[in-house]
Design a protein around this motif. Structure first.
Motif, PDB file in Angstrom:
ATOM      1  N   UNK A 199       0.754  -1.286   0.094  1.00 39.08           N
ATOM      2  CA  UNK A 199      -0.043   0.054  -0.077  1.00 39.08           C
ATOM      3  C   UNK A 199       0.811   1.240   0.036  1.00 39.08           C
ATOM      4  N   UNK A 200       0.193   2.470  -0.064  1.00 37.03           N
ATOM      5  CA  UNK A 200       1.024   3.519  -0.459  1.00 37.03           C
ATOM      6  C   UNK A 200       1.809   3.922   0.850  1.00 37.03           C
ATOM      7  N   UNK A 201       1.300   3.615   2.136  1.00 37.85           N
ATOM      8  CA  UNK A 201       2.077   3.770   3.312  1.00 37.85           C
ATOM      9  C   UNK A 201       3.617   3.136   3.235  1.00 37.85           C
ATOM     10  N   UNK A 202       3.163   1.763   2.757  1.00 36.62           N
ATOM     11  CA  UNK A 202       4.511   0.944   2.674  1.00 36.62           C
ATOM     12  C   UNK A 202       5.374   1.498   1.587  1.00 36.62           C
ATOM     13  N   UNK A 203       4.801   2.009   0.651  1.00 34.40           N
ATOM     14  CA  UNK A 203       5.543   2.406  -0.647  1.00 34.40           C
ATOM     15  C   UNK A 203       6.735   3.573  -0.110  1.00 34.40           C
ATOM     16  N   UNK A 204       6.139   4.431   0.876  1.00 36.78           N
ATOM     17  CA  UNK A 204       6.867   5.510   1.538  1.00 36.78           C
ATOM     18  C   UNK A 204       8.153   5.029   2.211  1.00 36.78           C
ATOM     19  N   UNK A 205       8.018   3.974   2.875  1.00 35.20           N
ATOM     20  CA  UNK A 205       9.118   3.229   3.751  1.00 35.20           C
ATOM     21  C   UNK A 205       9.760   2.074   3.180  1.00 35.20           C
ATOM     22  N   UNK A 206       9.347   1.543   2.071  1.00 34.21           N
ATOM     23  CA  UNK A 206       9.922   0.130   1.881  1.00 34.21           C
ATOM     24  C   UNK A 206      10.439   0.065   0.247  1.00 34.21           C
ATOM     25  N   UNK A 207       9.974   1.005  -0.446  1.00 34.13           N
ATOM     26  CA  UNK A 207      10.326   1.136  -1.899  1.00 34.13           C
ATOM     27  C   UNK A 207      11.579   2.126  -2.158  1.00 34.13           C
ATOM     28  N   UNK A 208      12.503   1.535  -2.927  1.00 36.64           N
ATOM     29  CA  UNK A 208      13.901   2.557  -2.954  1.00 36.64           C
ATOM     30  C   UNK A 208      13.456   3.688  -3.395  1.00 36.64           C
ATOM     31  N   UNK A 209      14.088   4.885  -3.071  1.00 39.22           N
ATOM     32  CA  UNK A 209      13.995   6.174  -3.482  1.00 39.22           C
ATOM     33  C   UNK A 209      15.091   6.675  -4.353  1.00 39.22           C
ATOM     34  N   UNK A 210      15.409   8.305  -4.547  1.00 35.67           N
ATOM     35  CA  UNK A 210      15.899   8.651  -5.690  1.00 35.67           C
ATOM     36  C   UNK A 210      17.406   8.733  -5.552  1.00 35.67           C
ATOM     37  N   UNK A 211      18.145   9.889  -5.197  1.00 42.25           N
ATOM     38  CA  UNK A 211      19.117  10.065  -5.565  1.00 42.25           C
ATOM     39  C   UNK A 211      19.736  11.282  -4.950  1.00 42.25           C
ATOM     40  N   UNK A 212      19.962  11.246  -3.546  1.00 43.55           N
ATOM     41  CA  UNK A 212      20.491  12.140  -2.486  1.00 43.55           C
ATOM     42  C   UNK A 212      22.088  12.333  -2.578  1.00 43.55           C
ATOM     43  N   UNK A 213      22.414  13.503  -2.978  1.00 40.83           N
ATOM     44  CA  UNK A 213      24.108  13.576  -3.217  1.00 40.83           C
ATOM     45  C   UNK A 213      24.446  14.984  -2.627  1.00 40.83           C
ATOM     46  N   UNK A 214      25.513  15.082  -2.253  1.00 48.16           N
ATOM     47  CA  UNK A 214      26.070  16.258  -1.649  1.00 48.16           C
ATOM     48  C   UNK A 214      27.307  16.613  -2.438  1.00 48.16           C
ATOM     49  N   UNK A 215      27.906  17.327  -3.276  1.00 50.01           N
ATOM     50  CA  UNK A 215      28.889  17.392  -4.319  1.00 50.01           C
ATOM     51  C   UNK A 215      29.654  18.933  -3.788  1.00 50.01           C
ATOM     52  N   UNK A 216      31.016  18.540  -3.940  1.00 49.81           N
ATOM     53  CA  UNK A 216      31.786  19.829  -3.666  1.00 49.81           C
ATOM     54  C   UNK A 216      32.634  19.744  -5.137  1.00 49.81           C
TER      55      UNK A 216
END
Lengths: 289, 779
Positions: free
Chosen positions: B279-296
């Motif tokens: 369900x959508x609640x599970x989707x928010x906590x169990x399906x992989x997410x995108x691409x957080x990155x911090x670059x210098x």
């Protein structure tokens, strides 16, 4: 996301509804379901009984009475928006309803449901506060009429007692041709607004303001009338309104914060939006004259 | 043969079913005796499991079983196999199907509840008593990267899972000679990924054959089969994985998930079919997410704006597990240098574990990050030098006369990366022309009169597509004369059936509705990989073409034999092989197929092999590079800070178009995805790793009401690297979109406003930036 177990009841008359409310503990009324159903499925609420009032026809409808207009609590938002009576006599309500959800949700959502749920960002209770609506509640001791000023008891908290249900809302329309304005800001159309504002104006023949209502919502837990600013506005000439003190009044509130929005930004918006609502009210007045 | 379908905007053959609600998704499966599963999930981001007490929950009416990993001891144990092993990740960081000892992010599955219906299963899941000792969690990759940070996994000594490097030439030498050097820090938000259909799986054991059968909402059915077979110690022939209609994938569904394994184990254990629908609640906590990155990043450039070299460092938010190995950070590196002809490059990525949901490729993988960085740097250089943004591009892009162009980078197999074809400067010229860049200042002035700030953004990208090694296809003509195309490539709504049918229909001279396409059933086609990386048109599309051409050749050989006509005088049209210019002299495909299907005791003509069918695996040995140039206009309300994208123009070259309608849809959806990244989607966690935006009231997916008209112009430079001349189109819309929107926002705010180094941006940030700019102007 399945609701916890509950017992389902479907009354067909006000009397059946009243009897169920009087006999059941931990019961919740299901109106249009636009807030309640998600809350059930998210298991935020776990009532033992759900009383579905969608089949109580006498609770829905828009009526012109000698005193004004009465809207049944179960009247769908889409029906209110489409009503020529509302458009002509309560144009501010129609104007605000354009911002309520989407066509699909307005076809289910009811004015009474929204006014009982009392989300701080909800447009309909806010407009009720601006129009000084009266809330007709029915309970074991009969019917009572609650003024808007008493309806809002806090965050998500109305004046409705446990065994009462909201039957209708009564409005006293402002003078024909009155000015009205509405402004809100949401990230996406149909979202709960970050903040919003409404303004009503009546003027005399010389353009002097004789009556006004100024309101911001989505800022504090309940919609807030700016009574001092209203008092100061009465007597001003419509083309020469001193806007700054009104904006200051809107910004003097104590805004809520959430994960997206700081209190500062809400405060900032409240000032912008009351200004926009008031300007819109002025121009609607000019159009009607 | 003329191309009647290839290149035509044919209406999708999938749509009548899907639009009328006749699609068949995983959740539509109803099997006799089927149980419904719900998962007990971790409510804290890091903890040691002390005890799981399901005794009360097991006694609830309608509950059939509640299992933890220990209950599957007789079937299989241990962590799941890694999908993409990497030498830099010697100890894989994969999930157990159900958590053992430790949970490392909110939402990690701990136990599976099986009941007569889902609501009962959820009731019981809520009644399972968990005794979990809370351990320190770290929810921010930069914090997790620092020495002394809490450990994401108590048994892993460091949160830095791996460090990847990429580059070429002597960067420091180029920096030493460059006219200018600037340093910028960038913060790209993680975000989620939300296909319309959440994940879901139904597992059952076939009572006759004992074959474990899964129907799963996946981009990688063959990977599910392979890894499940490894895990269970079974032969792949004992496992069948199907993907029915799938309501969008966009990357996360390419992973093999613990729930797929847990549901399969539960079906084996109970002997009953088990269904789990995320369900959508599970989707928010169990399906992989995108691409957080911090670059210098440091960038070296010359007085005329030519970008010469980039060096820098990235902290990559990997989340708690690496089911997909290092694919995502590796893709970030591989996306450099984009359209820029750099002299040198030197990049390092530290892949950092956090107590959050894992990140994995989502539409564009980390290519949008690279595009954002490169395009931001180009804008930054223009600001620094006080020249037009497009001049930096003109002076820095790879030129058409340099094609094929070796960038200096190496592919995964060590071979040099070489851009095959394209004209990046011409694409920029075209998009500037189409958006009317010449008249922009007049539009800006008109907007200013209305109290609005108008901004023009530009962004370009290069996209590697057609990742090998293969997707195969077989093409078979049935005795009724129908054509059946079968492939291992799974579809999530991209219109594969239409595109493959177009290719096969042209090759065989039949009508589109004579072609049936079967996809993604491991029992129907032997091998498959994944529908990822904009690779299916190139790989499977080419295989369909090759297989159909083999069938065509066989049909012609048959007809030549039968009609005693030379092959050069034959053509395929109207479902038959015909003698050119001689009406009435023909053999129908149906007759050929019927004959080659054999009759008892009768030899096949001309000693031909049975069956009018062929299989082909196009071996995609080199990437093919699509590219695009985008431009957009945003309008900002300076009072509220509201940003509205009012126009968006895409110039895109993905080689030859099989179906412009489908490509347009891909690009349009991709742009919306990127606008969401730039302005709306924010997945917020608190310091303890608790997700705070787990409903659509809080997580802002872009809505149609906020989207601009998106105008698409195709340039068709055929790829020389495959038989149909195509390049992938699935991600090209997304890759430059966030960069383009942010470029426009910065342009709208004016040259004195702060440089924008992050996304998504919010209205309140815009208001702050404007206030800061105004007060700086006063001072």
């Amino acid at each position: 996301m399945k609701a916890p177990p509950f017992q389902y009841h479907r009354p067909h008359t006000r009397e059946e509804l009243g009897a169920l409310l009087a006999s059941l503990d931990n019961a919740k009324i299901l109106a249009g379901g636009q807030s309640l159903m998600p809350m059930l499925n998210l298991r935020v609420l776990a009532p033992d009984h759900l009383i579905d009032i969608n089949r109580v026809p006498e609770l829905a409808g828009i009526r012109e009475t000698v005193d004004g207009i009465e809207i049944g609590a179960m009247t769908r938002q889409a029906d209110i928006l489409a009503s020529p009576i509302i458009q002509a006599r309560l144009p501010l309500l129609a104007r605000a309803l354009e911002h309520v959800g989407h066509i699909q949700t307005r076809s289910r959502g009811t004015i009474g449901g929204s006014c009982c749920h009392l989300d701080p960002s909800a447009e309909q209770p806010a407009i009720c506060a601006a129009l000084d609506a009266e809330f007709v509640a029915t309970g074991p001791n009969g019917r009572r009429v609650i003024p808007a000023a008493d309806w809002f008891q806090g965050l998500l908290q109305s004046a409705l007692e446990d065994q009462e249900f909201l039957e209708a809302l009564r409005f006293k329309p402002w003078a024909k041709g009155h000015g009205y304005g509405f402004a809100e800001y949401a990230r996406r159309h149909g979202d709960f607004a970050i903040s919003g504002a409404a303004a009503l104006l009546e003027v005399d023949g010389r353009g002097q303001i004789t009556r006004t209502a100024l309101l911001v919502f989505g800022v504090e837990p309940a919609p807030r009338r700016l009574y001092d600013a209203e008092a100061a506005l009465v007597g001003q000439i419509i083309r020469e309104i001193a806007l700054a003190p009104i904006i200051d009044a809107a910004r003097a509130l104590d805004p809520m914060e959430d994960v997206h929005v700081t209190a500062d930004y809400r405060r900032h918006l409240a000032g912008i939006l009351i200004g926009r609502a008031l300007r819109e009210a002025c121009s609607s007045l000019e159009r009607s004259q | 043969m003329s191309a009647r379908y290839f290149g035509a905007a044919v209406a999708r053959v999938e749509d009548p079913r899907l639009l009328a609600g006749r699609g068949r998704y995983v959740d539509d499966a109803v099997l006799p005796g089927m149980l419904h599963a719900a998962f007990v999930r971790a409510s804290m981001a890091h903890g040691r499991i002390r005890n799981i007490d399901a005794s009360d929950a097991k006694g609830m009416p309608g509950v059939v079983a509640i299992y933890t990993m220990a209950d599957f001891a007789g079937i299989a144990q241990g962590a799941m196999p890694p999908m993409a092993p990497h030498p830099l990740l010697p100890t894989p960081i994969t999930y157990h199907p159900l958590a053992v000892e430790e949970v490392c992010h909110v939402g990690e599955a701990i136990a599976i509840v099986l009941a007569d219906d889902r609501a009962t299963a959820e009731d019981a899941a809520a009644a399972v008593l968990l005794d979990i000792e809370e351990l320190p969690a770290v929810a921010d990759a930069v914090l997790a990267w620092k020495a002394g940070a809490p450990r994401v996994h108590s048994k892993r000594p460091s949160n830095i899972a791996a460090s990847l490097k990429a580059g070429f030439s002597d960067c420091d030498a180029v920096f030493a000679k460059a006219d200018h050097v600037l340093t910028e820090r960038f913060d790209i938000h993680r975000g989620g990924c939300h296909s319309m259909e959440c994940r879901g799986v139904v597992a059952s054991v076939d009572p006759h054959s004992g074959v474990l059968t899964l129907s799963t909402s996946s981009q990688s059915p063959y990977m599910v089969r392979r890894h499940l077979a490894t895990y269970l110690g079974r032969d792949e022939s004992e496992i069948r994985v199907m993907t029915p209609d799938v309501g969008g994938g966009f990357g996360p569904k390419a992973n093999v998930y613990p729930e797929e394994f847990a549901v399969a184990l539960a079906a084996i254990k109970t002997g009953r079919p088990v269904k789990w629908i995320e369900d959508r609640q599970e989707h928010f906590v169990a399906t992989t997410q995108q691409r957080g990155q911090v670059w210098t990043l440091d960038v070296a450039f010359d007085n005329d704006g030519r970008m010469r070299a980039i060096r820098g460092h990235c902290i990559h938010d990997n989340g708690a597990y690496a089911p997909y190995g290092l694919i995502l950070p590796a893709t970030a590196l591989a996306s450099f240098p984009g359209p820029y002809a750099l002299e040198a490059l030197d990049l390092t990525i530290d892949v950092v574990l956090t107590n959050l949901v894992p990140t994995s490729p989502v539409r564009g993988a980390c290519r949008p990050n690279a595009a954002f960085l490169l395009e931001r740097l180009a804008d930054r250089i223009a600001r620094h030098l006080g020249i037009d943004r497009q001049q930096v591009r003109r002076r820095s892009f790879v030129r058409a006369d340099q094609m094929p162009y070796s960038t200096g980078m190496k592919a995964r197999d060590g071979s040099p990366i070489s851009y095959d074809s394209g004209d990046y400067i011409a694409a920029l010229d075209l998009v500037l022309d189409k958006i009317g860049a010449a008249g922009f200042e007049a539009r800006r002035a008109a907007a200013a009169d209305r109290g609005k700030l108008l901004g023009l953004g530009i962004a370009s990208c290069v996209e590697d597509t057609g990742l090998g090694p293969f997707e195969g296809a077989s093409v078979r003509v049935t005795p009724a004369g129908k054509v059946v195309v079968s492939t291992g490539a799974s579809s999530q709504g991209q219109g594969h059936r239409t595109a493959f049918a177009q290719i096969a229909a042209d090759a065989l001279g039949v009508e589109l509705n004579d072609v049936m396409v079967e996809t993604a059933d491991t029992s129907r086609f032997p091998l498959g990989m994944s529908t990822i990386a904009s690779r299916i048109a190139v790989t499977a599309g080419s295989s369909v073409e090759l297989a159909a051409q083999k069938v065509r050749a066989k049909a012609i050989a048959f007809a030549s034999h039968k009609l005693e006509v030379g092959e050069q005088d034959l053509e395929l049209e109207g479902g038959a092989v015909r003698v050119k210019g001689v009406p009435g002299m023909n053999v129908s495909l149906s007759e050929i197929a019927r004959t080659l299907a054999g009759n008892v005791g009768i030899s096949l003509p001309g000693g031909m092999e049975p069956d009018l069918a062929a299989t082909a695996y196009f071996n995609s040995t080199a990437l093919t590079f699509a590219y695009g140039a985008n431009a957009c206009e945003v309008e900002i309300d300076p009072e509220t800070g509201d940003v509205r994208v009012v126009r968006y123009v895409v110039v895109h070259d993905c080689g030859k178009l099989i179906n412009p309608l489908i490509v347009d849809g891909q690009i349009r959806g991709g742009v919306v995805h990127g606008i969401g990244n730039a302005l709306f989607e924010r997945m917020i966690y608190d310091e303890a790793g608790q997700p705070l935006t787990t409903t659509y009231a809080d997580y802002f997916l872009p809505l149609a009401s906020e989207m601009p008209p998106i105008e698409i112009h195709h340039v068709e430079t055929p790829s020389p690297r495959n038989p149909i001349g195509v390049k992938g189109a699935g991600e090209g819309g997304t890759i430059p979109a966030a960069a383009c929107v942010i470029s426009a926002v910065e342009n709208a705010l004016g040259s004195n406003a702060p440089f924008i180094h992050l996304h998504p941006i919010s209205p309140q940030q815009v208001v702050k930036w404007l206030e800061r700019t105004a007060s700086a102007a006063k001072a």
